[in-house]
Design a protein around this motif. Sequence first.
Motif, mmCIF file in Angstrom:
data_model
loop_
_atom_site.group_PDB
_atom_site.id
_atom_site.type_symbol
_atom_site.label_atom_id
_atom_site.label_comp_id
_atom_site.label_asym_id
_atom_site.label_seq_id
_atom_site.Cartn_x
_atom_site.Cartn_y
_atom_site.Cartn_z
ATOM 1 N N SER A 155 -67.389 -89.011 -32.370
ATOM 2 C CA SER A 155 -68.791 -88.601 -32.356
ATOM 3 C C SER A 155 -69.142 -87.688 -31.194
ATOM 4 C CB SER A 155 -69.689 -89.850 -32.296
ATOM 5 O OG SER A 155 -69.412 -90.596 -31.121
ATOM 6 N N THR A 156 -68.396 -87.735 -30.110
ATOM 7 C CA THR A 156 -68.778 -86.974 -28.920
ATOM 8 C C THR A 156 -68.399 -85.500 -28.996
ATOM 9 O OG1 THR A 156 -66.730 -87.764 -27.931
ATOM 10 C CG2 THR A 156 -68.742 -88.973 -27.418
ATOM 11 N N ASP A 157 -67.177 -85.208 -29.436
ATOM 12 C CA ASP A 157 -66.726 -83.825 -29.462
ATOM 13 C C ASP A 157 -66.324 -83.333 -30.846
ATOM 14 O OD1 ASP A 157 -64.575 -85.461 -29.686
ATOM 15 O OD2 ASP A 157 -63.427 -84.618 -28.018
ATOM 16 N N GLY A 158 -66.408 -84.181 -31.886
ATOM 17 C CA GLY A 158 -66.146 -83.738 -33.247
ATOM 18 C C GLY A 158 -64.685 -83.617 -33.615
ATOM 19 N N VAL A 183 -56.587 -97.694 -37.782
ATOM 20 C CA VAL A 183 -57.146 -96.429 -37.300
ATOM 21 C C VAL A 183 -57.097 -96.363 -35.776
ATOM 22 C CG1 VAL A 183 -59.335 -95.176 -37.049
ATOM 23 C CG2 VAL A 183 -58.584 -95.917 -39.294
ATOM 24 N N LEU A 184 -57.354 -97.465 -35.103
ATOM 25 C CA LEU A 184 -57.300 -97.463 -33.640
ATOM 26 C C LEU A 184 -55.876 -97.239 -33.135
ATOM 27 C CD1 LEU A 184 -59.780 -100.313 -32.672
ATOM 28 C CD2 LEU A 184 -60.108 -97.855 -32.486
ATOM 29 N N ASP A 185 -54.897 -97.791 -33.827
ATOM 30 C CA ASP A 185 -53.504 -97.519 -33.444
ATOM 31 C C ASP A 185 -53.183 -96.029 -33.546
ATOM 32 O OD1 ASP A 185 -52.925 -100.123 -32.844
ATOM 33 O OD2 ASP A 185 -52.181 -100.614 -34.849
ATOM 34 N N GLN A 186 -53.663 -95.400 -34.614
ATOM 35 C CA GLN A 186 -53.428 -93.966 -34.767
ATOM 36 C C GLN A 186 -54.264 -93.148 -33.790
ATOM 37 O OE1 GLN A 186 -50.950 -93.189 -36.838
ATOM 38 N NE2 GLN A 186 -50.857 -95.404 -37.222
ATOM 39 N N TYR A 187 -55.432 -93.642 -33.448
ATOM 40 C CA TYR A 187 -56.307 -92.905 -32.533
ATOM 41 C C TYR A 187 -55.660 -92.750 -31.161
ATOM 42 C CZ TYR A 187 -60.096 -92.213 -29.188
ATOM 43 O OH TYR A 187 -60.867 -91.750 -28.157
ATOM 44 N N TYR A 188 -55.064 -93.807 -30.658
ATOM 45 C CA TYR A 188 -54.486 -93.743 -29.319
ATOM 46 C C TYR A 188 -53.258 -92.843 -29.252
ATOM 47 C CZ TYR A 188 -57.506 -97.439 -27.583
ATOM 48 O OH TYR A 188 -58.601 -98.156 -27.178
ATOM 49 N N SER A 189 -52.624 -92.578 -30.376
ATOM 50 C CA SER A 189 -51.428 -91.739 -30.354
ATOM 51 C C SER A 189 -51.674 -90.322 -30.863
ATOM 52 C CB SER A 189 -50.319 -92.384 -31.201
ATOM 53 O OG SER A 189 -50.753 -92.564 -32.534
ATOM 54 N N ASP A 190 -52.727 -90.097 -31.668
ATOM 55 C CA ASP A 190 -52.955 -88.783 -32.280
ATOM 56 C C ASP A 190 -54.109 -88.011 -31.655
ATOM 57 O OD1 ASP A 190 -50.890 -89.339 -33.938
ATOM 58 O OD2 ASP A 190 -52.075 -89.694 -35.736
ATOM 59 N N PHE A 191 -55.156 -88.678 -31.238
ATOM 60 C CA PHE A 191 -56.325 -87.972 -30.719
ATOM 61 C C PHE A 191 -56.097 -87.560 -29.276
ATOM 62 C CE2 PHE A 191 -58.259 -89.396 -34.477
ATOM 63 C CZ PHE A 191 -59.511 -88.809 -34.612
ATOM 64 N N PRO A 192 -56.518 -86.344 -28.915
ATOM 65 C CA PRO A 192 -56.453 -85.966 -27.492
ATOM 66 C C PRO A 192 -57.438 -86.795 -26.689
ATOM 67 C CG PRO A 192 -57.638 -84.297 -28.740
ATOM 68 C CD PRO A 192 -57.075 -85.257 -29.751
ATOM 69 N N VAL A 193 -57.185 -86.899 -25.397
ATOM 70 C CA VAL A 193 -58.016 -87.733 -24.554
ATOM 71 C C VAL A 193 -59.434 -87.165 -24.513
ATOM 72 C CG1 VAL A 193 -57.387 -86.456 -22.461
ATOM 73 C CG2 VAL A 193 -58.175 -88.834 -22.293
ATOM 74 N N TYR A 194 -60.403 -88.052 -24.505
ATOM 75 C CA TYR A 194 -61.808 -87.648 -24.458
ATOM 76 C C TYR A 194 -62.210 -87.354 -23.021
ATOM 77 C CZ TYR A 194 -66.855 -88.303 -24.158
ATOM 78 O OH TYR A 194 -68.188 -88.146 -23.870
ATOM 79 N N THR A 245 -54.547 -90.074 -26.121
ATOM 80 C CA THR A 245 -55.363 -91.042 -25.393
ATOM 81 C C THR A 245 -54.512 -92.147 -24.787
ATOM 82 O OG1 THR A 245 -57.143 -90.551 -26.938
ATOM 83 C CG2 THR A 245 -57.377 -92.525 -25.606
ATOM 84 N N LEU A 246 -53.413 -92.504 -25.443
ATOM 85 C CA LEU A 246 -52.557 -93.571 -24.944
ATOM 86 C C LEU A 246 -51.945 -93.232 -23.595
ATOM 87 C CD1 LEU A 246 -51.307 -96.333 -25.696
ATOM 88 C CD2 LEU A 246 -49.411 -95.088 -26.726
ATOM 89 N N GLN A 247 -51.756 -91.948 -23.319
ATOM 90 C CA GLN A 247 -51.149 -91.535 -22.058
ATOM 91 C C GLN A 247 -52.061 -91.831 -20.875
ATOM 92 O OE1 GLN A 247 -49.547 -87.574 -22.182
ATOM 93 N NE2 GLN A 247 -49.588 -87.340 -19.971
ATOM 94 N N TYR A 248 -53.379 -91.827 -21.091
ATOM 95 C CA TYR A 248 -54.335 -92.050 -20.011
ATOM 96 C C TYR A 248 -55.022 -93.408 -20.131
ATOM 97 C CZ TYR A 248 -53.783 -86.986 -20.066
ATOM 98 O OH TYR A 248 -53.258 -85.725 -20.084
ATOM 99 N N ARG A 260 -59.823 -100.730 -19.422
ATOM 100 C CA ARG A 260 -60.856 -100.056 -20.187
ATOM 101 C C ARG A 260 -60.280 -99.534 -21.489
ATOM 102 N NH1 ARG A 260 -61.919 -94.106 -17.410
ATOM 103 N NH2 ARG A 260 -60.793 -92.948 -18.967
ATOM 104 N N GLY A 261 -61.164 -99.254 -22.416
ATOM 105 C CA GLY A 261 -60.772 -98.600 -23.646
ATOM 106 C C GLY A 261 -60.112 -99.493 -24.663
#
Length: 526
Positions: free
Chosen positions: A254-257, A276-287, A453-456, A461-462
């Motif tokens: 929601s923050t950056d689309g 979805v959360l498992d995939q989010y931490y490995s596929d999405f760039p860090v916010y 996201t998983l890298q950071y 948190r998170g």
Amino acid sequence: MDNESTYSGYSYKSSHSRSSRKHRERRDRHRSKNRDGSIRGEKSVVIQAPGESLLDADSPREDDRDDNWGETTTVVTGTSVDSISNEDLTQLSKDSDDSSALECRRYISPALGAILGFVSLITPLAFLALPQLLWRDSLDPCGTPCEGLYISLAFKLLILLISTWALFLRPPRAALPRFFVFRCLLLALVFLFVASYWLFYGVRVLDPRETDYRGIVGYAASLVDALLFIQYLALVLLEVRHLQPAFSLKVVRSTDGVSRFYNVGHLSIQRAAAWVLDQYYSDFPVYNPALLNLPKSILTKKMSAFKVYNLGEDNSTNNSTGQSRAMIAAAARRRDNSHNEYYYEEAEVERKVRKRKARLVVAVEEAFTHIKRHQQEDAVTSSPKHPREVMDPREAAQAIFAPMARAMQKYLRATRQQTYHSMESIISHLQFCITHNMTPKAFLERYLVPGPTLQYLDSNRGRRWTLVSEEPVTASLRQGHVFCLRRLDLSLIVTVTPLPFLHIAEEFIDPKSHKFVMKLQSETSV
């Protein structure tokens, strides 16, 4: 006399002022005590979101400061006290009760499953042991057939134990808000099977003291067979059913689309959310919230582009009205040109980032040239006048970090990554690269390319998310379902779309039909 009167007047005034000052001090102390008591009675609570950055990411001085690395990581912040009402305290206590109930539910289900599994594995052995302990002398002899059943029963129990360990005794990946329906169904089925076998065993074997021991052994073997079939059913429902893709999930931050698409099978909403959360931490760039804000110069110009005119004056003329309209039109034109300012400011930021990236690459390349791996033959060939100091990876990383620290610091500030990389983490990564003979490009990969996201991910948190859904979270995915995974600083909006049914037709082509002719014309050169 005049002097005496003057002195007496001064003394009267001074004594009066001292008495009034004492009275004011007593009154102020009384007020401060009352104020302190009221503050203590309000039960003020400070709630700070974990993981939020304490630095203002939009501060322009971050890009131009040239102080040391240690000073950039020192932050002094104020403390604010916000009082909350009794309703808020009630809500907080309710949330804490809900979290405690969730923790209890997290451990109740594995405990019940472990107890039920242990009872189901012990039951066949108990069926065989009770007759031997209670009426052993009256049992009919059982020879080779019983021994064969013993071997079969032992191997079946071993297979059942290994499959139970592999299928059920795995650490959970997430704490779901509700129970898993299929798992509860399987536990209930196992309980009914074991209870029914115990009831039948008590009525037909224990009560009349059955003497046919071969039949008792066959009865225990039939229970193990039933448990193996339940194990097969669990494998199908828990592991195989959702493997075939049936839905497409669109996940939007929601923050950056930033969005991704995933194909999943038949899952419940809560299991789809965990996947979805498992995939989010490995596929999405860090916010990074510092990259989303417009420059302050543009925002201030947008706010100051309007002027307020008093149109209710009696002495206003047509000339002043025309002047006002002209000024409003000019302000509108200046406001419409703000996109040009934003474009040039973005270009300037990109130019600065490229410049600092080039400086960082050169500094890292030069720093890596100052060290090399120590070999055994180097100790023999080294000169006694210029002995070489042998360092461990940590000391070598600290030694070559100093030349690149300034360039690294400026680049991280320009790309707004200073909150994710501390000096200690950079030195640790540099030590890792030196230990494994990695090149400077491999060292810079973490900082030049935004990682997942998983890298950071921090341990504090998170990891706590809230699942928001209009449908029950135990319901299966269907077309049009929309659910939200919410955190303190962002949300993930998930939209469910079923995969289309594909109609594939067959068309046969005869291999002998692949024949061609030449089209000859008068201008053809062939």
